[in-house]
Design a protein around this motif. Structure first.
Motif, PDB file in Angstrom:
ATOM      1  N   LYS A 365      23.066 -20.691  -3.350  1.00  0.00           N
ATOM      2  CA  LYS A 365      21.732 -21.294  -3.266  1.00  0.00           C
ATOM      3  C   LYS A 365      21.829 -22.754  -2.839  1.00  0.00           C
ATOM      4  O   LYS A 365      21.146 -23.198  -1.910  1.00  0.00           O
ATOM      5  CB  LYS A 365      21.011 -21.188  -4.617  1.00  0.00           C
ATOM      6  N   THR A 366      22.687 -23.494  -3.537  1.00  0.00           N
ATOM      7  CA  THR A 366      22.812 -24.910  -3.233  1.00  0.00           C
ATOM      8  C   THR A 366      23.328 -25.106  -1.808  1.00  0.00           C
ATOM      9  O   THR A 366      22.793 -25.904  -1.038  1.00  0.00           O
ATOM     10  CB  THR A 366      23.764 -25.588  -4.241  1.00  0.00           C
ATOM     11  N   SER A 367      24.339 -24.330  -1.451  1.00  0.00           N
ATOM     12  CA  SER A 367      24.926 -24.571  -0.135  1.00  0.00           C
ATOM     13  C   SER A 367      24.016 -24.071   0.982  1.00  0.00           C
ATOM     14  O   SER A 367      23.987 -24.643   2.064  1.00  0.00           O
ATOM     15  CB  SER A 367      26.341 -24.000  -0.045  1.00  0.00           C
ATOM     16  N   LEU A 425      15.764 -29.820  -5.058  1.00  0.00           N
ATOM     17  CA  LEU A 425      15.588 -30.005  -6.506  1.00  0.00           C
ATOM     18  C   LEU A 425      16.346 -28.867  -7.161  1.00  0.00           C
ATOM     19  O   LEU A 425      15.827 -27.763  -7.320  1.00  0.00           O
ATOM     20  CB  LEU A 425      14.107 -29.975  -6.866  1.00  0.00           C
ATOM     21  N   ASP A 426      17.617 -29.141  -7.481  1.00  0.00           N
ATOM     22  CA  ASP A 426      18.525 -28.079  -7.905  1.00  0.00           C
ATOM     23  C   ASP A 426      18.303 -27.753  -9.376  1.00  0.00           C
ATOM     24  O   ASP A 426      18.002 -28.631 -10.180  1.00  0.00           O
ATOM     25  CB  ASP A 426      19.964 -28.554  -7.675  1.00  0.00           C
ATOM     26  N   GLU A 427      18.459 -26.505  -9.717  1.00  0.00           N
ATOM     27  CA  GLU A 427      18.434 -26.045 -11.109  1.00  0.00           C
ATOM     28  C   GLU A 427      17.170 -26.452 -11.837  1.00  0.00           C
ATOM     29  O   GLU A 427      17.195 -27.016 -12.917  1.00  0.00           O
ATOM     30  CB  GLU A 427      19.684 -26.550 -11.828  1.00  0.00           C
ATOM     31  N   ILE A 428      16.078 -26.118 -11.223  1.00  0.00           N
ATOM     32  CA  ILE A 428      14.772 -26.493 -11.770  1.00  0.00           C
ATOM     33  C   ILE A 428      14.507 -25.765 -13.082  1.00  0.00           C
ATOM     34  O   ILE A 428      13.716 -26.210 -13.909  1.00  0.00           O
ATOM     35  CB  ILE A 428      13.676 -26.204 -10.712  1.00  0.00           C
ATOM     36  N   VAL A 545      30.379 -16.024  -5.905  1.00  0.00           N
ATOM     37  CA  VAL A 545      31.769 -16.111  -5.419  1.00  0.00           C
ATOM     38  C   VAL A 545      32.474 -17.396  -5.875  1.00  0.00           C
ATOM     39  O   VAL A 545      33.478 -17.771  -5.316  1.00  0.00           O
ATOM     40  CB  VAL A 545      31.791 -16.049  -3.870  1.00  0.00           C
ATOM     41  N   ARG A 546      31.905 -18.064  -6.903  1.00  0.00           N
ATOM     42  CA  ARG A 546      32.477 -19.350  -7.284  1.00  0.00           C
ATOM     43  C   ARG A 546      33.882 -19.187  -7.859  1.00  0.00           C
ATOM     44  O   ARG A 546      34.817 -19.894  -7.503  1.00  0.00           O
ATOM     45  CB  ARG A 546      31.561 -20.067  -8.270  1.00  0.00           C
ATOM     46  N   SER A 547      34.022 -18.206  -8.761  1.00  0.00           N
ATOM     47  CA  SER A 547      35.315 -17.986  -9.388  1.00  0.00           C
ATOM     48  C   SER A 547      36.312 -17.475  -8.338  1.00  0.00           C
ATOM     49  O   SER A 547      37.487 -17.858  -8.335  1.00  0.00           O
ATOM     50  CB  SER A 547      35.145 -16.982 -10.525  1.00  0.00           C
TER      51      SER A 547
HETATM   52 MG   LIG Z   1      23.749 -24.603  -7.304  1.00  0.00          MG
END
Ligand SMILES: [Mg+2]
Ligand SMILES: Nc1ncnc2c1ncn2[C@@H]1O[C@H](COP(=O)(O)OP(=O)(O)OP(=O)(O)O)[C@@H](O)[C@H]1O
Length: 780
Positions: A365-367, A425-428, A545-547
């Motif tokens: 989402k962020t990327s 606005l991340d992690e609202i 896919v973070r881990s």
């Molecule tokens: Mg994020």
């Protein structure tokens, strides 16, 4: 004092003039303005007949036509010195007191008051005392004159020369402002000693009053002086400052600030504010804390990207390429984002809704938001709302607050360097609220297209235009977003990835990225397909896919070390090497139970981190028919356990369960992995299955997982998060799933990849579930 008493004793017939507010004494010369008709007549008469007047005071000042009883009987015979006719029928009379006299008779005269008076004689009973009183009175009068600024000081010498007590009394009376009745009492007194005493008491009380007045004046004066002193000092200080500032008017910091301001295009109102405050700044000594505060403020104003707009990339196909190049998959999200971009392109003023990307952690989402900025060729800023709990963090503190700063929105806009960045606005959903005010209310103002044209930061106190900003928000979970905020956002779901997708993301994006980050850009390091699948299966358990990225990073860093040590040219990461780099496997690929057992059911659950397989267990203990629940269950889940237990009773006859199993035993249901809170109704089918399996001692199939809500009547209702749940089942090595019939339409919309190898049973009732999962000896 015989000479005092030797006055003319004849009765006289004289015109009377009632006086208002004054008492006339002998030797006193007074100007009288006479307006009452009969008084004027009396004056005219006396003047023509060359008679003196009889002047007596009215008992009450405001009686217009006094009766004889309203006038004191004792008054003063007075000579007329002068009469002047005034224009309006009034006359001005200058009269001089001659002697004290008492009315003997009122004469009936319709024209004016006329009286017969007898002169009064004074006497003294004690000459010595008289002398003493006279001296005392002189002294007191002297004191009085010296204190009263209204009486000329040379009057003291005049008084000193008076030896006649009657004259002295008259002089005193002419100069003190005592009340009419008090003065009248003095006039009426024939006993000279007594008259002196009365006069003394009057003058003493006047002296007291003067002293009090003086005291009051002094205090007023003091205060005035203090105020004046302050005023003067302040004026002086101003002058000194001016003087100092003139010397330092080319202060470097102010110069810089002015130069900076000249280069930017502030809006009119901001410019006005800036100039006004700048003017003030030049007047403040630069050593004072106030200077720093104001200077910082002006710097903020000058640092904002007023009027700076980056040129948007208008080519939608370039935007498409950019999104494609930077992220794998995410087909629907990309499509919807491109729609947005297209609309904004067609109508730059369109106030399209704000995008909210929702999905499990690590799904991009962020990327992806960052990519939107690349695609549009806009600047990018990110503000994480995780843990923001104070309205002031968003909207700033007022400047009066010590250490005040603008809020994060303004800070970020400064960082953005343009008025039209992509603002993430991340992690609202991670924002909270406490006594310092609700940050979501402030955020509402930021995101509302109706309001954000004039966003007002408390610190800034000038409006800032946010209407050109492309806002994107992200969340893991929609439930935690306040409804008014949610209402203004367009939700785009970012689902979890399948194994195949994860493998592709790793190959195309994560490996190159990690190589770059660890300085192995050009180095020949390759991962076998199977290695990637193994990492996904045995070392990670996630929707995103973070881990996976972390593990790949770990391998690459280890390879980097080897390369330095041994100078190798290239490395291929085969499945056999994985354990060497990452240690023992963390997860079993299949979480499937080894054997079918009674009471153990694989339920499919949805959590913020994606889907998961949860094993629900139940067993019976001697007791009284209670239901015991453990494993950190939420309220909804507990209720659905109750429903499951009640429904299981209905089924008892069908599965040969005796009633005493419910009366004499307690049912214990447990959902393991107790540390993770679980909630929601979708475990209903799993719980009924587990209870019936335990009671009937029929083992449950270990290769089936299920999800579905249950009603008291045994109907199965649809559930959410199906995609994540199906992925979780496959991740757990279970390929048979039972899901509500009503969810069939969701399955129809899913990609082939997710459904591959899956065997789906659609059910409408609990009976159908139990038919599938319980291993009825007769059937199997
Ligand atoms: Mg994020
Ligand atoms: N589809 C994808 N293609 C390429 N890279 C991806 C994709 N999805 C995720 N990634 C990569 O995975 C990593 C984690 O992604 P990101 O930080 O954007 O996740 P997130 O959804 O914001 O998670 P969270 O909810 O925890 O904030 C990033 O390095 C990102 O580039």
């Amino acid at each position: 004092m015989s000479d005092l008493i030797e006055k003319n004793a004849n009765n006289q017939r004289l015109p009377l003039i009632p006086l208002r507010g004054i008492v006339l004494f002998p030797y006193m010369v007074v100007p009288l303005i006479i307006g009452r008709e009969n008084s004027v007549k009396a004056v005219t008469y006396a003047f023509e007949k060359k008679l003196p007047l009889f002047l007596a005071s009215q008992k009450k000042k405001d009686v217009e036509t006094p009766e004889p009883g309203d006038i004191y009987e004792i008054g003063c015979v007075a000579d007329i010195i002068e009469v002047i006719n005034l224009t309006n029928g009034m006359v001005r009379v200058l009269a001089e007191g001659v002697s004290r006299a008492q009315v003997k008779k009122f004469i009936n005269n319709p024209e004016f008051y006329e009286v017969e008076v007898e002169e009064l004689k004074s006497f003294s009973r004690d000459e010595k005392e008289l002398e003493a009183l006279l001296r005392t009175l002189k002294e007191k009068f002297g004191e009085y004159i010296s204190m009263n600024p209204k009486i000329p000081k040379d009057a003291i010498t005049t008084v000193a020369a008076i030896d006649d007590s009657e004259k002295l009394i008259d002089a005193v009376m002419a100069n003190i402002p005592s009340q009419v009745p008090d003065k009248q009492a003095v006039l009426e007194e024939n006993d000279m000693n007594e008259r002196l005493i009365k006069t003394l008491s009057l003058i003493s009380s006047e002296i007291e009053v003067l002293k009090i007045e003086d005291d009051i004046n002094k205090r007023v004066q003091d205060r005035l002086e203090k105020m004046q002193k302050r005023y003067f000092l302040n004026e002086q200080l101003k002058e000194i400052r001016k003087e100092l500032d003139e010397g330092e008017s080319d202060d470097e910091t102010i110069k810089d600030l002015k130069a900076k301001a000249k280069k930017i295009k502030m809006p009119e109102d901001v410019k006005e504010k800036f100039d006004k405050e700048m003017e003030r700044l030049t007047k403040i000594p630069n050593m004072s804390p106030e200077f720093t505060v104001l200077h910082t403020y002006l710097e903020w104003l000058a640092d904002m990207p007023w009027g700076v707009y980056t040129q948007d990339n208008k080519d939608i196909s370039i935007a498409e390429d950019t999104l494609e190049k930077e992220h794998f998959g995410l087909k629907e999200a990309k499509e919807r984002i491109l729609d947005f971009i297209a609309i904004r392109q067609l109508n730059p003023k369109s106030k399209g809704p704000i995008i909210c990307l929702v999905g499990p952690p690590g799904t991009g989402k962020t990327s992806l938001s960052k990519s939107v900025a690349h695609a549009l060729n806009r600047n990018f800023v990110r503000f994480s709302l995780g843990g923001v709990r104070d309205e002031a963090e968003i909207r700033g503190h007022r400047r009066t607050y010590v250490g005040a700063m603008p809020g994060k929105i303004i800070q970020m806009m400064k960082k953005a360097n343009s008025m039209n960045p992509v603002f993430l606005l991340d992690e609202i959903d991670k924002m909270s609220m406490d006594f310092r005010g609700d940050p979501s209310a402030a955020l509402l103002e930021v995101l509302d297209p109706e309001q954000n044209k004039a966003f007002n930061d408390h610190y800034f106190s000038v409006d800032f235009d946010l209407s050109y900003v492309f806002f994107i928000t992200t969340a893991n979970n929609l439930y935690n977003i306040p409804v008014p905020l949610l209402d203004r956002m367009e939700i785009i779901e970012i689902p979890g990835y399948t194994e195949i997708e994860k493998k592709e993301i790793a190959k195309q994006f994560l490996i190159p990225k990690q190589k770059e980050e660890n300085g192995l850009g050009g180095f020949g390091i390759s991962f076998a397909e199977q290695s990637l699948l193994d990492i996904v299966r045995y070392y990670t358990k996630e929707a995103g896919v973070r881990s996976l990225e972390r593990h790949i990073g770990k391998i690459i860093r280890k390879v980097a070390r080897e390369k330095i040590k041994k100078d190798i040219k290239s490395v291929k990461i085969t499945p056999q090497k994985i354990e060497k780099y990452l240690g023992l496997r963390k997860y079993d690929y299949t979480s499937m139970q080894k054997m079918p057992r009674p009471g153990v059911i694989a339920g499919l659950a949805w959590t913020e981190a994606g889907g998961d397989v949860l094993y629900i267990e139940s067993s019976l203990f001697k007791g009284k028919g209670n239901l015991i629940l453990t494993g950190k269950l939420g309220d909804v889940m507990k209720e659905s356990a109750q429903i499951a237990y009640s429904y299981a009773k209905n089924l008892a006859p069908k599965y040969g369960i005796k009633q005493e199993s419910f009366d004499k035993y307690d049912m214990h249901i447990h959902v393991p992995e107790g540390a993770i809170p679980k909630d929601g109704p979708s475990a209903g089918v799993s719980m009924v299955s587990s209870i019936v399996s335990t009671l009937s001692q029929l083992p449950a199939r270990n290769d089936i997982a299920m999800t579905g809500e249950v009603t008291l009547k045994g109907d199965v209702l649809p559930i959410g998060g199906l995609r994540e749940k199906l992925l979780a089942a496959k991740r757990g090595g279970i390929f048979n799933v039972i899901i509500p019939k009503k969810n069939e339409k969701d399955v129809k919309e899913m990609e082939e990849q997710i459904l591959a190898n899956l065997n789906i049973y659609y059910v409408e009732s609990v009976d159908q579930v139990l038919d599938k999962v319980l291993m009825n000896q007769a059937k199997d």
